[in-house]
Design a protein around this motif. Structure first.
Motif, PDB file in Angstrom:
ATOM      1  N   UNK A 159      -9.153  -1.252  -9.500  1.00 48.93           N
ATOM      2  CA  UNK A 159      -9.232  -2.239  -8.430  1.00 48.93           C
ATOM      3  C   UNK A 159      -8.024  -2.118  -7.497  1.00 48.93           C
ATOM      4  N   UNK A 160      -6.865  -1.847  -8.058  1.00 46.75           N
ATOM      5  CA  UNK A 160      -5.669  -1.722  -7.218  1.00 46.75           C
ATOM      6  C   UNK A 160      -5.756  -0.504  -6.307  1.00 46.75           C
ATOM      7  N   UNK A 161      -6.388   0.563  -6.787  1.00 48.31           N
ATOM      8  CA  UNK A 161      -6.581   1.759  -5.963  1.00 48.31           C
ATOM      9  C   UNK A 161      -7.450   1.438  -4.747  1.00 48.31           C
ATOM     10  N   UNK A 162      -8.570   0.731  -4.978  1.00 50.30           N
ATOM     11  CA  UNK A 162      -9.472   0.391  -3.873  1.00 50.30           C
ATOM     12  C   UNK A 162      -8.810  -0.609  -2.930  1.00 50.30           C
ATOM     13  N   UNK A 163      -8.088  -1.575  -3.491  1.00 45.57           N
ATOM     14  CA  UNK A 163      -7.379  -2.542  -2.643  1.00 45.57           C
ATOM     15  C   UNK A 163      -6.371  -1.841  -1.735  1.00 45.57           C
ATOM     16  N   UNK A 164      -5.654  -0.867  -2.294  1.00 46.11           N
ATOM     17  CA  UNK A 164      -4.669  -0.124  -1.511  1.00 46.11           C
ATOM     18  C   UNK A 164      -5.361   0.701  -0.425  1.00 46.11           C
ATOM     19  N   UNK A 165      -6.503   1.327  -0.766  1.00 45.00           N
ATOM     20  CA  UNK A 165      -7.240   2.140   0.204  1.00 45.00           C
ATOM     21  C   UNK A 165      -7.720   1.302   1.385  1.00 45.00           C
ATOM     22  N   UNK A 166      -8.179   0.088   1.097  1.00 40.28           N
ATOM     23  CA  UNK A 166      -8.749  -0.760   2.149  1.00 40.28           C
ATOM     24  C   UNK A 166      -7.702  -1.611   2.870  1.00 40.28           C
ATOM     25  N   UNK A 167      -6.484  -1.632   2.343  1.00 44.00           N
ATOM     26  CA  UNK A 167      -5.434  -2.476   2.920  1.00 44.00           C
ATOM     27  C   UNK A 167      -5.187  -2.123   4.390  1.00 44.00           C
ATOM     28  N   UNK A 168      -5.177  -3.152   5.204  1.00 46.90           N
ATOM     29  CA  UNK A 168      -4.891  -3.040   6.657  1.00 46.90           C
ATOM     30  C   UNK A 168      -5.952  -2.267   7.435  1.00 46.90           C
ATOM     31  N   UNK A 169      -7.056  -1.915   6.802  1.00 50.72           N
ATOM     32  CA  UNK A 169      -8.131  -1.261   7.564  1.00 50.72           C
ATOM     33  C   UNK A 169      -8.924  -2.321   8.338  1.00 50.72           C
TER      34      UNK A 169
END
Length: 389
Positions: free
Chosen positions: A375-385
């Motif tokens: 979940x942290x990986x996906x959250x980081x990927x989508x962050x600020x997009x």
């Protein structure tokens, strides 16, 4: 109910191997060595599933499955074929000539597991009460004209892309709706041309796009607009998440998987307008309530069930149907389509989160585990997009 499964292959050793492997199953298996034998068998027996090899003399698998679709539309059609035939297999699935495929050589238990998955999904898609509701409603879009003509052209191997584009352009209302879907739901695709849209996205996705353009013709209300934004964004996120996880372009057969995942909600809005708005209000008043559970207690079915049955009735590919059925419960999906079901499950969750509403769904840890991400990986990927919806 005991299912009858017919296996067709001109290689006797393959049939012998299947017979030995399925000796103790809870479904009945029968075996024939040619397409002609298969059609003769179907005349006298009520077959539920047919599993056919592709490369056979005289009548090949494609011709056999076309005949089965025409003569016995209720039979679930499955392809049994070698890895070299992948392109042909996907074409059969997307033209609705096959619901699933089994590779040669198959892994241990794969054959039996695939048949059981098909039976489980098929049982859910054969709810007589829901079919009656769909058939008796006059509030669903009529897809009999342009849609059927386009479907026939897509399945016709002699037709050209320009024939399909010309047909779409004869109805400017449908053409403009298609462009609205394309420009809203596909990240990076912006065009005013039907030809450019079709060439960019491929014929594989055209049926889903046409259905979306017709179904999402709702009145201009708050939830109706929100549902459209959610479905568009879910499709965009499905594409982006797939590319992030697998470091590759999403296969054409999955490019519209997020578009119609919530079609059941649209159906409920169209058929049960006031009742369903009350259900929505209950969810808005208490974000902890699971929407599917309220739907079930109110109507005796939920949006996943009625949506998947309608998509199956409209002959959408099995992957799209299964996403609609299991996007909230990816652990229930078949092994064949679990990958895309899990991705849409996550896209659905992050779409509602991005839209900042009380309709945020529960996210299942199993989806992250199956896809090999956290979940942290996906959250980081989508962050600020940012996404335009």
């Amino acid at each position: 109910m005991s299912y009858l499964v017919l296996f067709v292959d001109d290689d006797k050793s393959i049939l012998k191997s299947i017979r030995r492997e399925l000796m103790d199953t809870d479904f009945d298996s029968f075996f024939v060595e040619s397409g002609e034998e298969a059609l003769n068998f179907l005349k006298d027996n009520k077959v539920d599933i047919i599993v056919s090899d592709m490369m056979m003399p005289n009548m090949d698998g494609t011709e056999l499955l076309k005949n089965v679709k025409r003569l016995y539309p209720h039979i679930v059609k499955v392809v049994l074929s070698g890895y070299a035939d992948q392109k042909m297999i996907f074409k059969l699935i997307n033209s609705n000539l096959a619901k699933a495929f089994i590779n040669k050589p198959w892994k241990e238990n794969e054959l039996e597991d695939t048949i059981h998955d098909i039976i489980k999904i098929n049982d859910k898609l054969n709810n007589a009460n829901l079919k009656e509701i769909i058939n008796s409603s006059n509030k669903l879009p009529d897809l009999t004209s342009v849609y059927n003509k386009i479907s026939n052209l897509i399945e016709d191997e002699t037709s050209e892309v320009d024939d399909i584009i010309k047909l779409i352009n004869t109805d400017q209302v449908i053409a403009s709706k298609i462009l609205r879907v394309v420009n809203s739901a596909f990240y990076g695709v912006k065009t005013g041309s039907i030809k450019a849209a079709v060439l960019n996205l491929g014929l594989v996705n055209l049926k889903s796009i046409i259905i979306t353009s017709q179904v999402f013709d709702l009145k201009d209300g708050y939830y109706e607009n929100l549902l459209w934004k959610h479905s568009s964004l879910t499709n965009i996120l499905t594409i982006k998440l797939y590319e992030h996880i697998y470091k590759n372009r999403i296969p054409d057969i999955y490019a519209t998987a997020g578009l119609l995942h919530d079609i059941g909600k649209v159906v409920l809005l169209k058929i049960f307008d006031r009742q369903y708005n009350k259900v929505i209000s209950m969810k808005e008043d208490n974000s902890e309530i699971i929407l599917s559970a309220i739907e079930k207690s109110t109507f005796d079915f939920n949006h996943e069930e009625i949506g998947s049955i309608l998509l199956n009735y409209w002959e959408l590919p099995a992957s799209i149907v299964e996403v609609a059925l299991n996007h909230h419960n990816p652990e229930e999906s078949s092994k064949q389509f679990k990958e895309i079901v899990c991705i849409v499950h996550l896209a659905d969750y992050y779409s509602w989160k991005y839209l900042n509403t009380k309709f945020v769904t529960q996210v299942k840890e199993e989806a992250f585990d199956y896809l090999g991400v956290t979940e942290s990986d996906i959250n980081y990927f989508l962050k600020n997009k940012t996404f335009e919806v």
